[in-house]
Design a protein around this motif. Structure first.
Motif, PDB file in Angstrom:
ATOM      1  N   GLN A  72       0.824  -1.205   0.000  1.00 51.87           N
ATOM      2  CA  GLN A  72       0.000   0.000   0.000  1.00 51.87           C
ATOM      3  C   GLN A  72       0.859   1.256   0.000  1.00 51.87           C
ATOM      4  O   GLN A  72       0.565   2.230  -0.709  1.00 51.87           O
ATOM      5  CB  GLN A  72      -0.912   0.005   1.218  1.00 51.87           C
ATOM      6  CG  GLN A  72      -1.960  -1.092   1.236  1.00 51.87           C
ATOM      7  CD  GLN A  72      -2.643  -1.176   2.584  1.00 51.87           C
ATOM      8  OE1 GLN A  72      -3.305  -0.229   3.021  1.00 51.87           O
ATOM      9  NE2 GLN A  72      -2.465  -2.299   3.273  1.00 51.87           N
ATOM     10  N   LEU A  73       1.919   1.249   0.782  1.00 50.07           N
ATOM     11  CA  LEU A  73       2.797   2.411   0.842  1.00 50.07           C
ATOM     12  C   LEU A  73       3.468   2.653  -0.507  1.00 50.07           C
ATOM     13  O   LEU A  73       3.631   3.806  -0.942  1.00 50.07           O
ATOM     14  CB  LEU A  73       3.845   2.197   1.936  1.00 50.07           C
ATOM     15  CG  LEU A  73       4.495   3.444   2.536  1.00 50.07           C
ATOM     16  CD1 LEU A  73       3.463   4.398   3.114  1.00 50.07           C
ATOM     17  CD2 LEU A  73       5.503   3.047   3.610  1.00 50.07           C
ATOM     18  N   GLY A  74       3.851   1.580  -1.187  1.00 52.78           N
ATOM     19  CA  GLY A  74       4.434   1.724  -2.515  1.00 52.78           C
ATOM     20  C   GLY A  74       3.463   2.338  -3.501  1.00 52.78           C
ATOM     21  O   GLY A  74       3.843   3.171  -4.336  1.00 52.78           O
ATOM     22  N   ASP A  75       2.194   1.937  -3.420  1.00 52.07           N
ATOM     23  CA  ASP A  75       1.172   2.503  -4.307  1.00 52.07           C
ATOM     24  C   ASP A  75       0.980   3.993  -4.041  1.00 52.07           C
ATOM     25  O   ASP A  75       0.869   4.796  -4.981  1.00 52.07           O
ATOM     26  CB  ASP A  75      -0.150   1.754  -4.111  1.00 52.07           C
ATOM     27  CG  ASP A  75      -1.282   2.385  -4.893  1.00 52.07           C
ATOM     28  OD1 ASP A  75      -1.248   2.357  -6.140  1.00 52.07           O
ATOM     29  OD2 ASP A  75      -2.213   2.951  -4.253  1.00 52.07           O
ATOM     30  N   ILE A  76       0.947   4.385  -2.765  1.00 54.61           N
ATOM     31  CA  ILE A  76       0.774   5.801  -2.419  1.00 54.61           C
ATOM     32  C   ILE A  76       1.970   6.610  -2.908  1.00 54.61           C
ATOM     33  O   ILE A  76       1.818   7.687  -3.502  1.00 54.61           O
ATOM     34  CB  ILE A  76       0.582   5.961  -0.897  1.00 54.61           C
ATOM     35  CG1 ILE A  76      -0.738   5.335  -0.463  1.00 54.61           C
ATOM     36  CG2 ILE A  76       0.629   7.434  -0.492  1.00 54.61           C
ATOM     37  CD1 ILE A  76      -0.884   5.180   1.038  1.00 54.61           C
ATOM     38  N   ALA A  77       3.183   6.090  -2.681  1.00 53.78           N
ATOM     39  CA  ALA A  77       4.382   6.791  -3.131  1.00 53.78           C
ATOM     40  C   ALA A  77       4.392   6.946  -4.643  1.00 53.78           C
ATOM     41  O   ALA A  77       4.763   8.007  -5.174  1.00 53.78           O
ATOM     42  CB  ALA A  77       5.632   6.050  -2.670  1.00 53.78           C
ATOM     43  N   ARG A  78       3.963   5.924  -5.367  1.00 50.72           N
ATOM     44  CA  ARG A  78       3.922   6.012  -6.822  1.00 50.72           C
ATOM     45  C   ARG A  78       2.946   7.096  -7.271  1.00 50.72           C
ATOM     46  O   ARG A  78       3.241   7.879  -8.189  1.00 50.72           O
ATOM     47  CB  ARG A  78       3.535   4.645  -7.399  1.00 50.72           C
ATOM     48  CG  ARG A  78       3.217   4.625  -8.901  1.00 50.72           C
ATOM     49  CD  ARG A  78       4.254   5.323  -9.743  1.00 50.72           C
ATOM     50  NE  ARG A  78       5.570   4.733  -9.611  1.00 50.72           N
ATOM     51  CZ  ARG A  78       6.701   5.347  -9.982  1.00 50.72           C
ATOM     52  NH1 ARG A  78       6.662   6.571 -10.473  1.00 50.72           N
ATOM     53  NH2 ARG A  78       7.871   4.752  -9.833  1.00 50.72           N
ATOM     54  N   ARG A  79       1.786   7.173  -6.616  1.00 49.19           N
ATOM     55  CA  ARG A  79       0.821   8.220  -6.981  1.00 49.19           C
ATOM     56  C   ARG A  79       1.382   9.616  -6.731  1.00 49.19           C
ATOM     57  O   ARG A  79       1.145  10.530  -7.520  1.00 49.19           O
ATOM     58  CB  ARG A  79      -0.479   8.017  -6.207  1.00 49.19           C
ATOM     59  CG  ARG A  79      -1.379   6.929  -6.777  1.00 49.19           C
ATOM     60  CD  ARG A  79      -2.704   6.891  -6.075  1.00 49.19           C
ATOM     61  NE  ARG A  79      -2.691   6.007  -4.911  1.00 49.19           N
ATOM     62  CZ  ARG A  79      -3.600   6.026  -3.957  1.00 49.19           C
ATOM     63  NH1 ARG A  79      -4.576   6.925  -3.987  1.00 49.19           N
ATOM     64  NH2 ARG A  79      -3.535   5.164  -2.950  1.00 49.19           N
ATOM     65  N   VAL A  80       2.119   9.772  -5.646  1.00 44.37           N
ATOM     66  CA  VAL A  80       2.745  11.079  -5.374  1.00 44.37           C
ATOM     67  C   VAL A  80       3.818  11.380  -6.405  1.00 44.37           C
ATOM     68  O   VAL A  80       3.877  12.481  -6.970  1.00 44.37           O
ATOM     69  CB  VAL A  80       3.329  11.109  -3.951  1.00 44.37           C
ATOM     70  CG1 VAL A  80       4.145  12.382  -3.724  1.00 44.37           C
ATOM     71  CG2 VAL A  80       2.220  11.012  -2.910  1.00 44.37           C
ATOM     72  N   HIS A  81       4.676  10.420  -6.694  1.00 47.67           N
ATOM     73  CA  HIS A  81       5.795  10.644  -7.603  1.00 47.67           C
ATOM     74  C   HIS A  81       5.355  10.826  -9.053  1.00 47.67           C
ATOM     75  O   HIS A  81       6.132  11.339  -9.870  1.00 47.67           O
ATOM     76  CB  HIS A  81       6.789   9.492  -7.497  1.00 47.67           C
ATOM     77  CG  HIS A  81       7.516   9.466  -6.191  1.00 47.67           C
ATOM     78  ND1 HIS A  81       8.256   8.377  -5.770  1.00 47.67           N
ATOM     79  CD2 HIS A  81       7.610  10.384  -5.197  1.00 47.67           C
ATOM     80  CE1 HIS A  81       8.776   8.641  -4.587  1.00 47.67           C
ATOM     81  NE2 HIS A  81       8.390   9.846  -4.215  1.00 47.67           N
ATOM     82  N   ASP A  82       4.153  10.442  -9.380  1.00 44.36           N
ATOM     83  CA  ASP A  82       3.644  10.652 -10.741  1.00 44.36           C
ATOM     84  C   ASP A  82       3.167  12.090 -10.972  1.00 44.36           C
ATOM     85  O   ASP A  82       2.852  12.467 -12.103  1.00 44.36           O
ATOM     86  CB  ASP A  82       2.489   9.687 -11.035  1.00 44.36           C
ATOM     87  CG  ASP A  82       2.977   8.283 -11.364  1.00 44.36           C
ATOM     88  OD1 ASP A  82       4.173   8.112 -11.648  1.00 44.36           O
ATOM     89  OD2 ASP A  82       2.145   7.349 -11.340  1.00 44.36           O
ATOM     90  N   ILE A  83       3.116  12.902  -9.918  1.00 41.07           N
ATOM     91  CA  ILE A  83       2.660  14.295 -10.042  1.00 41.07           C
ATOM     92  C   ILE A  83       3.798  15.139 -10.608  1.00 41.07           C
ATOM     93  O   ILE A  83       4.901  15.159 -10.067  1.00 41.07           O
ATOM     94  CB  ILE A  83       2.212  14.849  -8.670  1.00 41.07           C
ATOM     95  CG1 ILE A  83       1.082  13.990  -8.100  1.00 41.07           C
ATOM     96  CG2 ILE A  83       1.781  16.310  -8.793  1.00 41.07           C
ATOM     97  CD1 ILE A  83       0.770  14.281  -6.641  1.00 41.07           C
ATOM     98  N   ARG A  84       3.548  15.833 -11.702  1.00 44.55           N
ATOM     99  CA  ARG A  84       4.563  16.657 -12.367  1.00 44.55           C
ATOM    100  C   ARG A  84       4.485  18.095 -11.877  1.00 44.55           C
ATOM    101  O   ARG A  84       3.395  18.619 -11.637  1.00 44.55           O
ATOM    102  CB  ARG A  84       4.382  16.603 -13.880  1.00 44.55           C
ATOM    103  CG  ARG A  84       4.670  15.219 -14.468  1.00 44.55           C
ATOM    104  CD  ARG A  84       4.219  15.125 -15.912  1.00 44.55           C
ATOM    105  NE  ARG A  84       4.685  13.883 -16.536  1.00 44.55           N
ATOM    106  CZ  ARG A  84       4.095  12.704 -16.395  1.00 44.55           C
ATOM    107  NH1 ARG A  84       3.006  12.599 -15.633  1.00 44.55           N
ATOM    108  NH2 ARG A  84       4.578  11.632 -16.983  1.00 44.55           N
ATOM    109  N   GLY A  85       5.652  18.727 -11.774  1.00 47.54           N
ATOM    110  CA  GLY A  85       5.711  20.088 -11.265  1.00 47.54           C
ATOM    111  C   GLY A  85       6.341  21.065 -12.240  1.00 47.54           C
ATOM    112  O   GLY A  85       6.886  20.677 -13.279  1.00 47.54           O
ATOM    113  N   PRO A  86       6.331  22.361 -11.883  1.00 49.51           N
ATOM    114  CA  PRO A  86       6.805  23.399 -12.799  1.00 49.51           C
ATOM    115  C   PRO A  86       8.297  23.671 -12.724  1.00 49.51           C
ATOM    116  O   PRO A  86       8.869  24.277 -13.637  1.00 49.51           O
ATOM    117  CB  PRO A  86       6.018  24.629 -12.338  1.00 49.51           C
ATOM    118  CG  PRO A  86       5.814  24.403 -10.867  1.00 49.51           C
ATOM    119  CD  PRO A  86       5.635  22.914 -10.708  1.00 49.51           C
ATOM    120  N   ARG A  87       8.980  23.262 -11.621  1.00 50.42           N
ATOM    121  CA  ARG A  87      10.388  23.574 -11.421  1.00 50.42           C
ATOM    122  C   ARG A  87      10.935  22.671 -10.327  1.00 50.42           C
ATOM    123  O   ARG A  87      10.168  21.941  -9.710  1.00 50.42           O
ATOM    124  CB  ARG A  87      10.568  25.035 -11.014  1.00 50.42           C
ATOM    125  CG  ARG A  87       9.834  25.340  -9.716  1.00 50.42           C
ATOM    126  CD  ARG A  87       9.536  26.761  -9.491  1.00 50.42           C
ATOM    127  NE  ARG A  87       8.733  27.188  -8.426  1.00 50.42           N
ATOM    128  CZ  ARG A  87       7.928  26.543  -7.606  1.00 50.42           C
ATOM    129  NH1 ARG A  87       7.800  25.248  -7.672  1.00 50.42           N
ATOM    130  NH2 ARG A  87       7.238  27.137  -6.688  1.00 50.42           N
TER     131      ARG A  87
END
Length: 329
Positions: A143-158
């Protein structure tokens, strides 16, 4: 008001509020007629001062109060504002996060940033996970791996902290971050020559760092200590995540979550990778990982110093020394 605080030594980093200050904060957030039935200081976390507030109707809420500005290290400055700026990006895990009900960064009432959030259901994972048989822990780490993957898939501006300052390249963000930690250590009277050397290596190896070209969201401090488990569930079930105040944009491999998932190979933690995906095993990724590891150790050294953990501070020098041996090679 029923008021329960935590007794701390004089000069402790976490500073309590008075009952009168808590009442004033709640009136500011919810209106002049607000009455506080009880305020109980929570022992969770080592940075903000946190209270469970009962307003006499509905669910209790959580009041989090940042340290006074003068007590904040430059590498940890305005973390609460950083979390507040991160909330609109974290919609992929929004059902797991507390909702922000009020925030005040004006310092008009108490001279500190504060935020009121909804109270998450569940029990802190450090209190409950050990009650499950160890084979069941694999499900928790999946479950923790799934949550981390969802966070890391978020793209940012800088690159850099979500609330800024931002950097055009990942190498610049890393070099600056290492420099700030080193300056904080020196300001606290500690030797930071090893962190300065790591920063110099990062500066020389910018090409390897700048293979990371797309800023992704890093949770900053997501691990068991900041996770809630569903109370009474037959197997460990994550019901909430909290304290996302150290978020920044960068290489997911630099996240604390990844460092902790890698820390004990051959254990239940390996299940993390089943949902997250396999880590990068390339030589350049290995170089970056050593730099990231050293940055984590520097930040931990600073926290151990703040908590008066002299043995932990001393041990951190051996850890960076071993990392530098690999980086020099």
């Amino acid at each position: 008001m029923e008021f329960q605080g935590i007794q701390r030594a004089a000069g402790a980093f976490q500073e309590p509020l008075t009952a009168e200050e808590i009442a004033a904060v709640c009136r500011r957030a919810f209106g002049p007629g607000t009455r506080v039935v009880s305020a109980v200081e929570l022992g969770l976390g080592m940075y903000n001062t946190t209270y469970r507030i009962d307003l006499g109707e509905g669910r209790p809420v959580v009041l989090r109060v940042a340290p006074e500005p003068g007590r904040q290290f430059s590498s940890e400055r305005e973390l609460m504002r950083n979390e507040y700026a991160s909330v609109p990006y974290l919609t992929s895990i929004a059902p797991l996060m507390p909702r922000v009900l009020a925030a005040d960064f004006t310092h008009e009432l108490i001279g500190r940033d504060w935020m009121i959030q909804s109270l998450l259901d569940g029990v802190p994972a450090p209190e409950r996970l050990g009650g499950y048989p160890r084979p069941a822990w694999r499900g928790f780490f999946r479950q923790l791996g799934d949550i981390a993957r969802r966070v890391h898939d978020i793209r940012g501006p800088r690159f850099g902290p979500v609330a800024g300052p931002g950097h055009a390249t990942w190498s610049e963000a890393i070099v600056v971050a290492l420099g700030r930690i080193a300056a904080d250590l020196e300001g606290a009277g500690l030797d930071a020559a090893d962190l300065r050397e790591v920063a110099a290596v990062a500066d020389r190896r910018r090409a390897a760092l700048d293979e990371v070209t797309e800023p992704r969201m890093l949770a900053g401090d997501l691990w068991t200590v900041n996770v809630m488990l569903a109370d009474g569930a037959p197997e460990p079930t994550i019901s909430g995540v909290l304290d996302l105040d150290r978020t920044w944009w960068g290489d997911p491999a630099a996240d604390w979550t990844i460092r902790m998932a890698l820390a004990r190979p051959g254990t239940e933690r390996d299940a993390f990778w089943e949902t997250y995906g396999a880590p990068d095993g390339s030589p350049s990724a290995g170089l970056r990982a050593r730099i990231y590891h050293a940055r984590h150790v520097g930040a931990v050294r600073l926290e151990r110093h703040r908590l008066g953990n002299a043995d932990g501070v001393r041990d951190s020098y051996d850890e960076v020394r071993a990392l530098l041996a690999g980086l020099r090679g």
